[in-house]
Design an enzyme around this catalytic site. Structure first.
Site, mmCIF file in Angstrom:
data_model
loop_
_atom_site.group_PDB
_atom_site.id
_atom_site.type_symbol
_atom_site.label_atom_id
_atom_site.label_comp_id
_atom_site.label_asym_id
_atom_site.label_seq_id
_atom_site.Cartn_x
_atom_site.Cartn_y
_atom_site.Cartn_z
ATOM 1 N N ASP A 35 0.840 -1.196 0.000
ATOM 2 C CA ASP A 35 0.000 0.000 0.000
ATOM 3 C C ASP A 35 0.875 1.247 0.000
ATOM 4 O O ASP A 35 0.568 2.239 -0.647
ATOM 5 C CB ASP A 35 -0.904 0.029 1.241
ATOM 6 C CG ASP A 35 -2.063 -0.947 1.108
ATOM 7 O OD1 ASP A 35 -2.117 -1.652 0.072
ATOM 8 O OD2 ASP A 35 -2.896 -1.005 2.033
ATOM 9 N N ALA A 36 1.992 1.162 0.747
ATOM 10 C CA ALA A 36 2.856 2.341 0.877
ATOM 11 C C ALA A 36 3.455 2.709 -0.484
ATOM 12 O O ALA A 36 3.512 3.877 -0.857
ATOM 13 C CB ALA A 36 3.962 2.062 1.881
ATOM 14 N N GLU A 37 3.883 1.687 -1.230
ATOM 15 C CA GLU A 37 4.472 1.941 -2.549
ATOM 16 C C GLU A 37 3.403 2.517 -3.487
ATOM 17 O O GLU A 37 3.661 3.447 -4.252
ATOM 18 C CB GLU A 37 5.051 0.629 -3.115
ATOM 19 C CG GLU A 37 5.542 0.674 -4.547
ATOM 20 C CD GLU A 37 6.703 1.643 -4.770
ATOM 21 O OE1 GLU A 37 7.251 2.149 -3.775
ATOM 22 O OE2 GLU A 37 7.022 1.917 -5.947
ATOM 23 N N GLU A 116 -21.527 -19.617 -12.375
ATOM 24 C CA GLU A 116 -20.789 -18.522 -11.727
ATOM 25 C C GLU A 116 -21.197 -18.467 -10.262
ATOM 26 O O GLU A 116 -22.310 -18.830 -9.929
ATOM 27 C CB GLU A 116 -21.172 -17.165 -12.345
ATOM 28 C CG GLU A 116 -20.922 -17.054 -13.816
ATOM 29 C CD GLU A 116 -21.577 -15.795 -14.403
ATOM 30 O OE1 GLU A 116 -21.954 -14.880 -13.639
ATOM 31 O OE2 GLU A 116 -21.708 -15.746 -15.624
ATOM 32 N N LYS A 118 -22.761 -16.856 -7.020
ATOM 33 C CA LYS A 118 -23.737 -15.783 -6.789
ATOM 34 C C LYS A 118 -23.215 -14.977 -5.605
ATOM 35 O O LYS A 118 -23.371 -15.364 -4.448
ATOM 36 C CB LYS A 118 -25.122 -16.354 -6.506
ATOM 37 C CG LYS A 118 -26.174 -15.267 -6.425
ATOM 38 C CD LYS A 118 -27.578 -15.834 -6.406
ATOM 39 C CE LYS A 118 -28.630 -14.757 -6.556
ATOM 40 N NZ LYS A 118 -28.533 -13.684 -5.592
ATOM 41 N N LYS A 316 -29.367 -21.837 -4.916
ATOM 42 C CA LYS A 316 -28.891 -21.332 -3.631
ATOM 43 C C LYS A 316 -28.389 -22.467 -2.749
ATOM 44 O O LYS A 316 -28.883 -23.586 -2.824
ATOM 45 C CB LYS A 316 -30.042 -20.623 -2.893
ATOM 46 C CG LYS A 316 -30.570 -19.388 -3.594
ATOM 47 C CD LYS A 316 -29.684 -18.204 -3.268
ATOM 48 C CE LYS A 316 -30.345 -16.882 -3.544
ATOM 49 N NZ LYS A 316 -31.365 -16.495 -2.630
HETATM 50 S S1 IVH Z 1 -26.988 -12.471 -13.766
HETATM 51 C C1 IVH Z 1 -31.571 -11.184 -14.979
HETATM 52 N N1 IVH Z 1 -25.038 -13.392 -12.337
HETATM 53 O O1 IVH Z 1 -28.388 -11.774 -8.187
HETATM 54 C C2 IVH Z 1 -30.546 -11.019 -13.929
HETATM 55 N N2 IVH Z 1 -26.643 -12.087 -11.197
HETATM 56 O O2 IVH Z 1 -31.508 -12.385 -8.671
HETATM 57 C C3 IVH Z 1 -29.219 -11.370 -14.452
HETATM 58 N N3 IVH Z 1 -26.136 -11.758 -8.813
HETATM 59 O O3 IVH Z 1 -29.766 -8.749 -8.871
HETATM 60 C C4 IVH Z 1 -28.222 -11.324 -13.393
HETATM 61 N N4 IVH Z 1 -24.269 -12.897 -8.776
HETATM 62 O O4 IVH Z 1 -27.310 -8.666 -8.593
HETATM 63 C C5 IVH Z 1 -26.156 -12.666 -12.306
HETATM 64 N N5 IVH Z 1 -23.200 -14.285 -11.284
HETATM 65 C C6 IVH Z 1 -24.305 -13.549 -11.224
HETATM 66 C C7 IVH Z 1 -24.760 -12.950 -10.035
HETATM 67 C C8 IVH Z 1 -25.944 -12.231 -10.064
HETATM 68 C C9 IVH Z 1 -25.111 -12.181 -8.055
HETATM 69 C C10 IVH Z 1 -27.272 -10.960 -8.304
HETATM 70 C C11 IVH Z 1 -27.657 -9.843 -9.221
HETATM 71 C C12 IVH Z 1 -29.164 -9.901 -9.356
HETATM 72 C C13 IVH Z 1 -29.548 -11.059 -8.519
HETATM 73 C C14 IVH Z 1 -30.421 -11.968 -9.342
#
Ligand code: IVH
Length: 666
Positions: A35-37, A116, A118, A316
């Protein structure tokens, strides 16, 4: 610094280097400098830009913060609505979704899935035009969000200018979030400043993005991960989610990590694997996986329902929740005397740990939950470590109300409730519980940094009555320490050495260590720049208000402390004990703008003596010299300047009038 050399290449090199460090930190998660650099590079660029304002452009890293304070966030309409995803919690729901996807695609065309994480943050849409960031908006209700451009600009994770070949207009959407480590640091600072901590990293990220002062947002190290886009105009559009994510990274936008899965079996297997091995190591909160059909052509064919896309699903993880019964309530007393109710639970196993108590934060929270002793409650351990009560699930038969105690549970003094604050407070300055927390804070790493004075040492010192206020620490003897259970020979000596070393800690740390309400590290630094210890003892509210960033509440808290007999006595006792509290060396960021620069004064100055002028240069990290060379940064020429002025002109060294010099040092 030879003035004839154009400063442009250096400024550009610095900008490129700073951008690269931002990219390494936020996009690659692989920083290569301290951080310092990083701060040093930033300061050098600031110096150059201050000297040559014509070099500054709006996308320079120095321009992240500076738009001033925003009083409100204007509504920002989204060109395309920001929808949400359907949720699934069971594998059967995931498989049913896969069936629907395949049914809606032409026969024989099977989808490739992209998975991906969430991320549990908040959605934000960034608009870039010709590669430059022009707008940032929160999701809001999906149709209209809030304009948070000034704050998004303050986030180093968000490039102000895209690299590579960005489209003419891009509205990229992603998650703004915070790492667990940064969350804990922010909460530690909040607690030490006597403020309510954030409940979880998501709230903390949301609060940090919606700050009135972008400088606060900047300090919170928010992260960003792109996951979708709302507009892609004037450039070849990607054909799949995976190529979109890869393009984002090429443009310098941090984007979600992803995994390709050939079918739904692979998705389900990855979901299990991810939870066990990857998730615990991520360092940020993830509440599930998002499964997407990779091909955009297939996505278009699948389309949307009224609320959400058919091509995506949030799978989820089972809520990290459990039910338990509230057996009782205890009240813990913090450093500032705030009394916090803590629910004692029937021990319950949740997300890998046994939980037997949970903080209720304050009595407003107790009222909001409608909680009584005897109730069955749902508790949750999200990504963060501190569990919380979500709600009451079943009323206890003969429940008992949770009421604020009238007396301090540690010392028996009557408690007070301050107007405008949710906390009940013990005002007794010698309350042992407060004393313990105060000592722990005083000795903590960012305060006086006395490592040997942890919780158990403090407990013993207070229990034995050896320490009644922080100044007593400096009176401890080797014999006294050896008498305690905790301290064998070496340990006692180490502690005494650390205590001795802490005497030289600068005033800003000492001020922070004193634990004055609302005085965090930043405030302490600002105050220590303006006052020495003596001046503090006689300063009043208006003097404190003159310090940048100190508002009326903080100023009152400071003047209350230093005007009080107890406060004055404590400071005197510390001074008598040899705690010097020297003024901090002027911080390089604000204090050494002339580092590496040599000034030559010539002719007669009118507003200053030569000595005073030279002192001013030295105080800013520069040097004063009697002779001009090509290395001279500036020659300051007063009336009737002679040969030195001539030499400066010959060598092309920059010449300043006295007035210009005055401006430079302001
Ligand atoms: S795709 C049509 N990808 O989850 C929505 N959303 O319920 C397309 N979120 O409000 C979103 N990770 O903020 C997408 N890898 C991801 C995500 C992601 C988190 C959130 C996003 C959205 C909610 C969807």
């Amino acid at each position: 610094m030879p003035a004839q050399k154009s400063p442009k290449p250096e400024a550009e090199a610095l900008r490129a280097e700073i951008r690269e460090h931002d990219r390494r930190y936020y996009l690659l998660d692989d920083p290569s400098v301290s951080d310092a650099e990083y701060d040093r590079l930033m300061r050098r660029l600031q110096e150059l830009e201050a000297e040559h304002p014509e070099l500054v452009s709006n996308d320079s890293p120095t321009r992240r913060v500076g738009g001033g304070i925003s009083s409100d966030f204007k509504p920002a309409r989204h060109a395309a609505p920001m929808l949400s995803l359907d949720n699934a919690f069971e594998e059967a729901e995931l498989r049913a979704w896969d069936e629907r996807v395949r049914k809606n695609l032409p026969p024989g065309e099977s989808p490739l899935y992209l998975v991906e994480p969430k991320i549990d943050g908040l959605s934000c849409a960034l608009t870039y035009e010709h590669g430059l960031l022009v707008r940032a908006a929160t999701r809001g209700d999906g149709a209209t969000g809030e304009d948070v451009t000034a704050n998004a600009r303050a986030m180093r994770a968000v490039p102000l200018r895209l690299s590579g070949r960005p489209p003419r207009r891009l509205e990229v959407r992603g998650e703004v979030y915070m790492s667990l480590a940064d969350f804990e640091k922010v909460n530690g600072d909040e607690a030490r400043a006597g403020r309510q901590p954030f409940v979880n990293p998501r709230n903390c990220a949301a609060g940090s993005l919606r700050q009135k002062d972008p400088a606060v947002t900047a300090a919170r190290r928010l992260r960003f991960a792109a996951h979708s886009y709302g507009a892609w105009e004037g450039g070849a559009e990607p054909e799949s989610q995976s190529s979109f994510l890869a393009l984002c990274r090429e443009m310098g936008l941090p984007s979600n990590r992803f995994e390709r899965c050939a079918d739904i079996d692979a998705v389900a297997a990855y979901h299990r694997r991810f939870q066990e091995s990857a998730m615990p190591k991520l360092g940020f909160a993830v509440d599930g996986l998002v499964i997407k059909v990779d091909s955009f052509a297939q996505q278009r064919r699948l389309g949307f329902t009224a609320k959400s896309p058919r091509w995506g699903l949030a799978f989820k993880y089972p809520a990290r929740q459990a039910a338990s019964m509230v057996r009782g309530v205890e009240f813990s007393v913090g450093r500032t005397g705030a009394v916090t109710p803590v629910a004692k639970l029937e021990p319950v196993f949740c997300a890998g740990v046994t939980i037997s108590s949970v903080t209720l934060h304050n009595f407003d929270e107790v009222a909001r939950l409608g909680l009584r002793v005897g109730d069955r409650v749902l508790i949750e351990r999200a990504g963060e470590v501190i569990p919380k009560v979500v709600k009451v699930v079943e009323r206890g038969r003969d429940g008992r109300d949770i009421v604020p105690p009238r007396k301090c549970p540690a010392c028996g003094s009557p408690l007070m409730k301050e107007e405008d604050f949710v906390a009940y407070r013990c005002d007794n300055p010698s309350c042992p519980a407060q004393l313990r927390r105060t000592l722990e804070h005083f000795a903590s790493r960012r305060a006086m940094d006395i490592a040997g004075l942890g919780e158990s040492a403090v407990d013993q010192l207070v229990a034995r009555g050896l320490v009644k206020d922080v100044s007593d620490i400096y009176k401890l003897t080797r014999e006294q320490l050896l008498d305690l259970e905790l301290f064998a020979d070496k340990k006692a000596e180490n502690l005494l050495a650390q205590i001795e070393a802490s005497k030289a800690k600068p005033l800003d740390r000492a001020l922070y260590a004193l634990g004055i309400r609302h005085v965090g590290e930043k405030t302490a630094e600002a105050v220590a720049e303006r006052f020495d210890v003596k001046a503090l003892l006689s300063a009043g509210e208006t003097d404190f208000q003159a310090v940048p960033d100190v508002g009326p509440v903080v100023a009152k808290s400071l003047s209350d402390f230093f005007a009080s007999t107890a406060g004055k006595k404590l400071v005197r006792r510390l001074l008598d004990a040899g705690v010097k509290m020297p003024k901090p060396e002027r911080r390089a960021a604000a204090g050494a703008p002339f580092k590496g620069m040599t000034f030559v004064f010539t002719g007669e100055l009118t507003s200053l003596t030569r000595e005073q002028a030279e002192e001013l240069v030295k105080a800013r990290g520069g040097k004063a010299s009697g002779s001009v060379s090509a290395k001279t940064a500036y020659v300051v020429a007063g009336a009737e300047a002679g040969s030195k002025l001539k030499k400066a002109k010959e060598l092309g060294v920059k010449v300043l009038t006295e007035e210009e010099f005055q401006k430079l040092i302001q």
